[in-house]
Every structure is written in structure tokens, then in C-alpha cells.
Scaffold this motif. Structure first.
Motif, PDB file in Angstrom:
ATOM      1  N   LEU A 297      44.726  68.344  74.655  1.00 46.39           N
ATOM      2  CA  LEU A 297      43.412  68.144  74.046  1.00 46.39           C
ATOM      3  C   LEU A 297      43.044  66.659  74.016  1.00 46.39           C
ATOM      4  O   LEU A 297      41.932  66.278  74.386  1.00 46.39           O
ATOM      5  CB  LEU A 297      43.405  68.723  72.632  1.00 46.39           C
ATOM      6  CG  LEU A 297      42.114  68.676  71.849  1.00 46.39           C
ATOM      7  CD1 LEU A 297      41.041  69.520  72.530  1.00 46.39           C
ATOM      8  CD2 LEU A 297      42.356  69.185  70.443  1.00 46.39           C
ATOM      9  N   SER A 298      43.991  65.827  73.615  1.00 48.86           N
ATOM     10  CA  SER A 298      43.734  64.388  73.559  1.00 48.86           C
ATOM     11  C   SER A 298      43.498  63.815  74.946  1.00 48.86           C
ATOM     12  O   SER A 298      42.628  62.963  75.129  1.00 48.86           O
ATOM     13  CB  SER A 298      44.906  63.662  72.903  1.00 48.86           C
ATOM     14  OG  SER A 298      45.079  64.093  71.574  1.00 48.86           O
ATOM     15  N   ALA A 299      44.271  64.279  75.918  1.00 48.67           N
ATOM     16  CA  ALA A 299      44.127  63.778  77.282  1.00 48.67           C
ATOM     17  C   ALA A 299      42.760  64.117  77.856  1.00 48.67           C
ATOM     18  O   ALA A 299      42.142  63.290  78.534  1.00 48.67           O
ATOM     19  CB  ALA A 299      45.236  64.349  78.169  1.00 48.67           C
ATOM     20  N   VAL A 300      42.264  65.304  77.574  1.00 50.05           N
ATOM     21  CA  VAL A 300      40.936  65.704  78.049  1.00 50.05           C
ATOM     22  C   VAL A 300      39.874  64.784  77.455  1.00 50.05           C
ATOM     23  O   VAL A 300      38.982  64.293  78.164  1.00 50.05           O
ATOM     24  CB  VAL A 300      40.643  67.184  77.708  1.00 50.05           C
ATOM     25  CG1 VAL A 300      39.173  67.516  77.899  1.00 50.05           C
ATOM     26  CG2 VAL A 300      41.513  68.102  78.543  1.00 50.05           C
ATOM     27  N   GLU A 301      39.945  64.532  76.159  1.00 50.97           N
ATOM     28  CA  GLU A 301      38.956  63.660  75.517  1.00 50.97           C
ATOM     29  C   GLU A 301      39.079  62.228  76.007  1.00 50.97           C
ATOM     30  O   GLU A 301      38.075  61.551  76.225  1.00 50.97           O
ATOM     31  CB  GLU A 301      39.089  63.726  73.989  1.00 50.97           C
ATOM     32  CG  GLU A 301      38.671  65.044  73.397  1.00 50.97           C
ATOM     33  CD  GLU A 301      37.249  65.446  73.738  1.00 50.97           C
ATOM     34  OE1 GLU A 301      36.379  64.568  73.962  1.00 50.97           O
ATOM     35  OE2 GLU A 301      36.985  66.655  73.772  1.00 50.97           O
ATOM     36  N   TYR A 302      40.299  61.743  76.155  1.00 49.87           N
ATOM     37  CA  TYR A 302      40.521  60.392  76.669  1.00 49.87           C
ATOM     38  C   TYR A 302      39.899  60.244  78.054  1.00 49.87           C
ATOM     39  O   TYR A 302      39.154  59.295  78.319  1.00 49.87           O
ATOM     40  CB  TYR A 302      42.020  60.122  76.710  1.00 49.87           C
ATOM     41  CG  TYR A 302      42.393  58.747  77.220  1.00 49.87           C
ATOM     42  CD1 TYR A 302      42.367  57.649  76.371  1.00 49.87           C
ATOM     43  CD2 TYR A 302      42.783  58.553  78.540  1.00 49.87           C
ATOM     44  CE1 TYR A 302      42.714  56.386  76.828  1.00 49.87           C
ATOM     45  CE2 TYR A 302      43.132  57.295  79.004  1.00 49.87           C
ATOM     46  CZ  TYR A 302      43.102  56.222  78.142  1.00 49.87           C
ATOM     47  OH  TYR A 302      43.439  54.974  78.600  1.00 49.87           O
TER      48      TYR A 302
ATOM     49  N   LEU B 106      38.864  68.022  66.360  1.00 48.86           N
ATOM     50  CA  LEU B 106      40.031  67.502  65.655  1.00 48.86           C
ATOM     51  C   LEU B 106      40.853  68.662  65.106  1.00 48.86           C
ATOM     52  O   LEU B 106      40.305  69.678  64.682  1.00 48.86           O
ATOM     53  CB  LEU B 106      39.593  66.595  64.503  1.00 48.86           C
ATOM     54  CG  LEU B 106      38.762  65.371  64.899  1.00 48.86           C
ATOM     55  CD1 LEU B 106      38.317  64.612  63.668  1.00 48.86           C
ATOM     56  CD2 LEU B 106      39.565  64.469  65.826  1.00 48.86           C
ATOM     57  N   ARG B 107      42.134  68.503  65.119  1.00 44.23           N
ATOM     58  CA  ARG B 107      43.007  69.545  64.580  1.00 44.23           C
ATOM     59  C   ARG B 107      42.921  69.552  63.064  1.00 44.23           C
ATOM     60  O   ARG B 107      42.913  68.510  62.431  1.00 44.23           O
ATOM     61  CB  ARG B 107      44.438  69.304  65.015  1.00 44.23           C
ATOM     62  CG  ARG B 107      44.670  69.683  66.438  1.00 44.23           C
ATOM     63  CD  ARG B 107      46.128  69.503  66.813  1.00 44.23           C
ATOM     64  NE  ARG B 107      46.264  69.640  68.239  1.00 44.23           N
ATOM     65  CZ  ARG B 107      45.985  68.692  69.118  1.00 44.23           C
ATOM     66  NH1 ARG B 107      45.575  67.524  68.706  1.00 44.23           N
ATOM     67  NH2 ARG B 107      46.115  68.899  70.409  1.00 44.23           N
ATOM     68  N   SER B 108      42.904  70.734  62.527  1.00 46.84           N
ATOM     69  CA  SER B 108      42.888  70.880  61.076  1.00 46.84           C
ATOM     70  C   SER B 108      44.299  70.676  60.529  1.00 46.84           C
ATOM     71  O   SER B 108      45.287  70.654  61.278  1.00 46.84           O
ATOM     72  CB  SER B 108      42.397  72.280  60.700  1.00 46.84           C
ATOM     73  OG  SER B 108      43.365  73.246  61.076  1.00 46.84           O
ATOM     74  N   PHE B 109      44.382  70.566  59.228  1.00 46.08           N
ATOM     75  CA  PHE B 109      45.674  70.448  58.561  1.00 46.08           C
ATOM     76  C   PHE B 109      46.546  71.656  58.896  1.00 46.08           C
ATOM     77  O   PHE B 109      47.716  71.517  59.257  1.00 46.08           O
ATOM     78  CB  PHE B 109      45.456  70.330  57.044  1.00 46.08           C
ATOM     79  CG  PHE B 109      46.716  70.204  56.263  1.00 46.08           C
ATOM     80  CD1 PHE B 109      47.482  69.052  56.327  1.00 46.08           C
ATOM     81  CD2 PHE B 109      47.151  71.240  55.450  1.00 46.08           C
ATOM     82  CE1 PHE B 109      48.660  68.937  55.598  1.00 46.08           C
ATOM     83  CE2 PHE B 109      48.316  71.129  54.717  1.00 46.08           C
ATOM     84  CZ  PHE B 109      49.076  69.974  54.787  1.00 46.08           C
ATOM     85  N   ALA B 110      45.972  72.842  58.801  1.00 49.28           N
ATOM     86  CA  ALA B 110      46.728  74.072  59.080  1.00 49.28           C
ATOM     87  C   ALA B 110      47.216  74.106  60.533  1.00 49.28           C
ATOM     88  O   ALA B 110      48.373  74.457  60.795  1.00 49.28           O
ATOM     89  CB  ALA B 110      45.878  75.289  58.772  1.00 49.28           C
TER      90      ALA B 110
ATOM     91  N   GLY C  29      49.110  59.929  57.812  1.00 48.75           N
ATOM     92  CA  GLY C  29      48.100  59.118  58.491  1.00 48.75           C
ATOM     93  C   GLY C  29      46.859  59.917  58.834  1.00 48.75           C
ATOM     94  O   GLY C  29      45.734  59.449  58.646  1.00 48.75           O
ATOM     95  N   ALA C  30      47.054  61.115  59.317  1.00 47.69           N
ATOM     96  CA  ALA C  30      45.920  61.936  59.748  1.00 47.69           C
ATOM     97  C   ALA C  30      45.111  62.489  58.581  1.00 47.69           C
ATOM     98  O   ALA C  30      43.894  62.641  58.690  1.00 47.69           O
ATOM     99  CB  ALA C  30      46.422  63.091  60.622  1.00 47.69           C
ATOM    100  N   PHE C  31      45.773  62.769  57.460  1.00 47.32           N
ATOM    101  CA  PHE C  31      45.071  63.489  56.400  1.00 47.32           C
ATOM    102  C   PHE C  31      44.924  62.715  55.086  1.00 47.32           C
ATOM    103  O   PHE C  31      44.284  63.205  54.162  1.00 47.32           O
ATOM    104  CB  PHE C  31      45.739  64.849  56.162  1.00 47.32           C
ATOM    105  CG  PHE C  31      45.658  65.712  57.389  1.00 47.32           C
ATOM    106  CD1 PHE C  31      44.469  66.323  57.735  1.00 47.32           C
ATOM    107  CD2 PHE C  31      46.740  65.852  58.229  1.00 47.32           C
ATOM    108  CE1 PHE C  31      44.365  67.080  58.888  1.00 47.32           C
ATOM    109  CE2 PHE C  31      46.652  66.617  59.388  1.00 47.32           C
ATOM    110  CZ  PHE C  31      45.465  67.226  59.721  1.00 47.32           C
ATOM    111  N   THR C  32      45.492  61.504  55.010  1.00 50.79           N
ATOM    112  CA  THR C  32      45.248  60.680  53.823  1.00 50.79           C
ATOM    113  C   THR C  32      44.674  59.318  54.195  1.00 50.79           C
ATOM    114  O   THR C  32      44.252  58.582  53.322  1.00 50.79           O
ATOM    115  CB  THR C  32      46.533  60.439  52.995  1.00 50.79           C
ATOM    116  OG1 THR C  32      47.405  59.553  53.709  1.00 50.79           O
ATOM    117  CG2 THR C  32      47.235  61.729  52.648  1.00 50.79           C
ATOM    118  N   GLY C  33      44.725  58.987  55.474  1.00 55.29           N
ATOM    119  CA  GLY C  33      44.173  57.713  55.902  1.00 55.29           C
ATOM    120  C   GLY C  33      45.220  56.646  56.144  1.00 55.29           C
ATOM    121  O   GLY C  33      44.937  55.649  56.783  1.00 55.29           O
TER     122      GLY C  33
END
Length: 151
Positions: free
Chosen positions: A8-13, A37-41, A112-116
Motif C-alpha cells: 500500500l505504501s509503495a503504491v502511494e509513494y 491509512l490503516r486503522s488501529f484495528a 507513533g502512528a496513533f498518539t503522535g
């Protein structure tokens, strides 16, 4: 050293870098939030793909919080996994890491992803918990050790 990207990241990059976008087009693309973006779950399920994710978290919380209400804990975990809300306390991310047997790097990514921001090694309890996580100790051992330290 290049960072390995997920599909997914490679496609967007590639889309942004090689998609014939001008800088202003790339800015608009990013501002419009069209990058999925991937959710927490989804992130948790990627880190712990076993089918007992919810049960494992509920069981862990009930074990670590004596007197906790089973229905309340179950609802909290179901809400996390359904995307209705995120853990609100940083310590919950550590509990999740211990419950699922995650590695330090996975915990750091979740934070990092979910608290900043990731693990705060200068915060005493976080440094202790990470050390215990690295050593494959239990959450209870980490908590009891930290609570035994002088102020």
C-alpha cells in the motif's frame, strides 16, 4: 539504507513520486486525504494475526485489573477493534504490547502512528516498561518493579 515499504505504501509513494504530479498537485493530493491509512484495528491485526485478538486483550485486561468489569473491558476492546475509538492512555499501548507479545519496534510504531510520538525513553515508567518488554517479562513484573522504585 532504504526503508522497506508495504504494498500500500509503495503504491502511494510511486503515485506521488512518479505519477506526473507537480508539487502543487502532490500537496493537494495529500491535503485531500486520498491516501488510505490503516486503522488501529487493521494495524493490530497485522501485528497479531491470530483469530483470538479480542479475547486475548480482554483476558489480559481482566487479569491485570483486579475487579474490572468484564462487560466494560469487553466493550472497550470491541470499540477499539471496530474503529469507534482508540486507547486514550499511553499505558494502554504498553498493555496491548505485553498482551500480544509485541516487540519494542511494534510498540514504537503503534505509539507513533496513533498518539503522535513513539516511546519516550526519558519518561521513567516508559523506559522501565520497554526494558521489561525487551526482556520478555510480563506487564505485571514491569509495573511492580516501577512501583517499587523510590520517587
Amino acid at each position: 539504507m532504504p526503508v522497506p515499504l508495504t504494498r500500500l505504501s509503495a503504491v502511494e509513494y510511486d503515485n506521488i513520486l512518479h505519477g506526473q504530479m507537480t508539487p502543487s498537485m502532490a500537496v493537494r493530493y495529500l491535503r485531500e486525504g486520498r491516501i488510505p491509512l490503516r486503522s488501529f484495528a487493521e494495524t493490530l491485526r497485522g501485528m497479531y494475526p491470530a483469530p483470538d485478538l479480542a479475547e486475548r486483550l480482554v483476558d489480559f485486561y481482566l487479569q491485570e485489573e483486579p475487579g474490572a468489569n468484564h462487560e466494560s473491558v469487553g466493550r472497550r476492546v470491541r470499540n477499539w477493534l471496530a474503529g469507534r475509538n482508540l486507547p486514550t492512555a499511553r499505558e494502554d499501548f504498553y498493555r496491548i504490547a505485553f498482551a500480544l507479545g509485541l516487540e519494542e519496534s511494534q510498540l514504537n510504531y503503534l505509539l507513533g502512528a496513533f498518539t503522535g510520538y513513539g516511546v519516550q525513553y526519558r519518561t521513567g515508567w516508559e523506559a522501565v516498561y520497554v526494558w521489561f518488554l525487551r526482556g520478555d517479562y510480563s506487564y505485571r513484573e514491569a509495573r511492580e518493579f516501577y512501583e517499587s522504585l523510590p520517587p
